[in-house]
Design an enzyme around this catalytic site. Sequence first.
Site, PDB file in Angstrom:
ATOM      1  N   GLY A   1      31.478  41.026  38.077  1.00  0.00           N
ATOM      2  CA  GLY A   1      31.331  42.453  37.798  1.00  0.00           C
ATOM      3  C   GLY A   1      32.070  42.831  36.539  1.00  0.00           C
ATOM      4  O   GLY A   1      33.040  42.183  36.159  1.00  0.00           O
ATOM      5  N   SER A   2      31.611  43.888  35.856  1.00  0.00           N
ATOM      6  CA  SER A   2      32.350  44.402  34.705  1.00  0.00           C
ATOM      7  C   SER A   2      33.491  45.281  35.203  1.00  0.00           C
ATOM      8  O   SER A   2      33.632  45.543  36.393  1.00  0.00           O
ATOM      9  CB  SER A   2      31.410  45.170  33.784  1.00  0.00           C
ATOM     10  OG  SER A   2      30.493  44.272  33.183  1.00  0.00           O
ATOM     11  N   GLY A   3      34.327  45.728  34.244  1.00  0.00           N
ATOM     12  CA  GLY A   3      35.477  46.554  34.603  1.00  0.00           C
ATOM     13  C   GLY A   3      36.768  45.763  34.618  1.00  0.00           C
ATOM     14  O   GLY A   3      37.829  46.311  34.918  1.00  0.00           O
ATOM     15  N   HIS A   4      36.671  44.464  34.312  1.00  0.00           N
ATOM     16  CA  HIS A   4      37.855  43.595  34.293  1.00  0.00           C
ATOM     17  C   HIS A   4      38.189  43.135  32.876  1.00  0.00           C
ATOM     18  O   HIS A   4      38.886  42.141  32.680  1.00  0.00           O
ATOM     19  CB  HIS A   4      37.626  42.360  35.175  1.00  0.00           C
ATOM     20  CG  HIS A   4      37.219  42.676  36.569  1.00  0.00           C
ATOM     21  ND1 HIS A   4      38.026  43.403  37.411  1.00  0.00           N
ATOM     22  CD2 HIS A   4      36.099  42.385  37.280  1.00  0.00           C
ATOM     23  CE1 HIS A   4      37.410  43.544  38.586  1.00  0.00           C
ATOM     24  NE2 HIS A   4      36.233  42.934  38.523  1.00  0.00           N
TER      25      HIS A   4
ATOM     26  N   LYS B   1      34.684  33.471  40.487  1.00  0.00           N
ATOM     27  CA  LYS B   1      35.764  34.069  41.272  1.00  0.00           C
ATOM     28  C   LYS B   1      35.253  34.221  42.711  1.00  0.00           C
ATOM     29  O   LYS B   1      34.105  34.583  42.938  1.00  0.00           O
ATOM     30  CB  LYS B   1      36.166  35.443  40.712  1.00  0.00           C
ATOM     31  CG  LYS B   1      36.667  35.385  39.275  1.00  0.00           C
ATOM     32  CD  LYS B   1      37.444  36.624  38.845  1.00  0.00           C
ATOM     33  CE  LYS B   1      36.677  37.924  38.897  1.00  0.00           C
ATOM     34  NZ  LYS B   1      35.454  37.954  38.037  1.00  0.00           N
TER      35      LYS B   1
ATOM     36  N   ASP C   1      29.391  37.188  44.239  1.00  0.00           N
ATOM     37  CA  ASP C   1      29.417  36.290  43.077  1.00  0.00           C
ATOM     38  C   ASP C   1      29.032  34.873  43.485  1.00  0.00           C
ATOM     39  O   ASP C   1      28.215  34.213  42.834  1.00  0.00           O
ATOM     40  CB  ASP C   1      30.821  36.246  42.445  1.00  0.00           C
ATOM     41  CG  ASP C   1      31.148  37.509  41.659  1.00  0.00           C
ATOM     42  OD1 ASP C   1      30.523  38.544  41.915  1.00  0.00           O
ATOM     43  OD2 ASP C   1      32.045  37.453  40.795  1.00  0.00           O
TER      44      ASP C   1
ATOM     45  N   HIS D   1      39.417  44.959  42.746  1.00  0.00           N
ATOM     46  CA  HIS D   1      38.447  46.044  42.935  1.00  0.00           C
ATOM     47  C   HIS D   1      39.044  47.121  43.826  1.00  0.00           C
ATOM     48  O   HIS D   1      38.322  47.954  44.370  1.00  0.00           O
ATOM     49  CB  HIS D   1      37.168  45.519  43.569  1.00  0.00           C
ATOM     50  CG  HIS D   1      36.621  44.313  42.908  1.00  0.00           C
ATOM     51  ND1 HIS D   1      36.897  43.049  43.350  1.00  0.00           N
ATOM     52  CD2 HIS D   1      35.878  44.176  41.800  1.00  0.00           C
ATOM     53  CE1 HIS D   1      36.309  42.176  42.545  1.00  0.00           C
ATOM     54  NE2 HIS D   1      35.695  42.830  41.590  1.00  0.00           N
TER      55      HIS D   1
END
Lengths: 331, 331
Positions: A54-57, A105, A110, A219
Amino acid sequence: MKKLINDPNQVVNDMLEGMIAAYRNRVRRLPGTNVMVRNDAPVKGKVGIVSGGGSGHEPAHAGYVGKGMLDAAVCGEVFTSPTPDQVLEAIKAVDSGKGVLLIIKNYTGDVMNFEMAAELAEAEGIRVAKVIVNDDVAVEDSTFTTGRRGIAGTVFVHKIAGALSERGASLEEVEAAAKKVVQNVRSMGMALTPCTVPAAGKPGFELGENEIEVGIGIHGEPGIEKTTIKTADEIAETLLDKIFDDMKLEKGDRVAVMINGLGATPLMELYIVNKKVSEMLKEKQIHVHETFVGEYMTSLEMAGCSISLLKLDDSLIELLDAPADTIALKK
Amino acid sequence: MKKLINDPNQVVNDMLEGMIAAYRNRVRRLPGTNVMVRNDAPVKGKVGIVSGGGSGHEPAHAGYVGKGMLDAAVCGEVFTSPTPDQVLEAIKAVDSGKGVLLIIKNYTGDVMNFEMAAELAEAEGIRVAKVIVNDDVAVEDSTFTTGRRGIAGTVFVHKIAGALSERGASLEEVEAAAKKVVQNVRSMGMALTPCTVPAAGKPGFELGENEIEVGIGIHGEPGIEKTTIKTADEIAETLLDKIFDDMKLEKGDRVAVMINGLGATPLMELYIVNKKVSEMLKEKQIHVHETFVGEYMTSLEMAGCSISLLKLDDSLIELLDAPADTIALKK
């Protein structure tokens, strides 16, 4: 929600366009996808290394695309696993015939989507190996995960696998090195504040004015306990003690340390945490080979940090020290 | 106030100890001071480069100590100018006989204390030159400043002056190059949230739930206006238009761009800002030689960003591209 964004549903696209605008000499975006690939991929004679999530990391993972680390990063929507077709595109774009290693991860979505992509790629005749990173010692099983979560220690897997692949090692050798990192890396984090997924518009959880959460996931998944704010020394001790409990470290052992900011933590505070971490390691007579202090795997604008330790031997040290030339990490 | 600190009055000391613990192979702390010096200083045959100012802007300035940038950084208390005696210690530690250039952000206290230190050093027979950086186009005169403030564009001055000094240039040549950068760099910032000086314990100013401040200084000094939150595109346009108003840029000109996070801004959002900035520059047919996206000069945990443009010519490009090996910037 106050954010520097345009449309909450376009943040990943806008981010990738802004990245490309800044670093088009390094990376390109596969047309019609959210896959970022190093410009010279596929690199002849080299195992391809693909990660993502996921993005945001950010800077994870696209910031690690480049010589000595990743060949491609697959960027899902915010806090959302990328789809198998996008992972497949990444695999195809970086395979030079020598096979591709997926660094995943450990989140259920994922793992599922990367594994599905691996099967599709194998059906097309591409050799694929996988390594699942589960460095977070905080909790077993979590909101989106069976088993332990994968967090900032993943960056060490990128570094080691990437360095070995640059030397022309085989898929089996690169996979083995990546798995060795997973066996020897442990992390744990804590948050001072929550974060807000743009499309959701409100924080994913809440913390009181003087409250922190120990063992939180990247998250915002629940950790071990919510507690009142403590000193940096006490917090460092809590996180590191839990890591020590899980990791056989003896006098004379060598480690790499990562003090990772979760997005909104001033660098000043990360250094203050490192002061205590380095004192505790010194007391145990554990030698710190290298320390990384900064934002390596974030959670949007969450304030807090994670600590990672990677136990090293001579061969891991050599690969950790090897050159890397990416947007977010240069050596 | 939730921060990863121990004693609010010890944050600078604790930070510097944590930095040294992480990077003792690169930098050392002059005993009894808050001065960080590269390990090999004074470097024979090289003009010494010293910068600094209040702490809370990390990685500025200690993160830029190293080959190709600064020889020393003087770290004041949070948002407080360092004292002349500490600046003097820095000057003495880095002078190899070829003189020392002071790079000073334009704040009244910084200018006064660095100038006093320069006089003391000259009395001891050290040649000292000074350059005052005033890149912030937002306002003339401000809470702590006569004239324009110095903000993130200062990092370009470090880079150019440091690169030239590594080549053995004279004090006059290094000073002239630094002044050329100052003449050609412009910046402007905005904040989504305020920040809290640890010893104060509460935010230095307030912003409503949907309010932002345009043109804010890196210590929270008032900007041009408080307004309701706008899109990233609109904000980028506001900042860049004000920079364009102040800077002669023509079709075919070459620039370096810095999209700087103020401490709590996710990298994702900085990339989104860069998308619009790059589009606006493209429209004006201005060529972007290099883009820097990240945290270069922060304001503790303030959310927001600044945009800097540096107009380049061949000689500045060569120095910008030259190697640098510091904690926060590597080339």
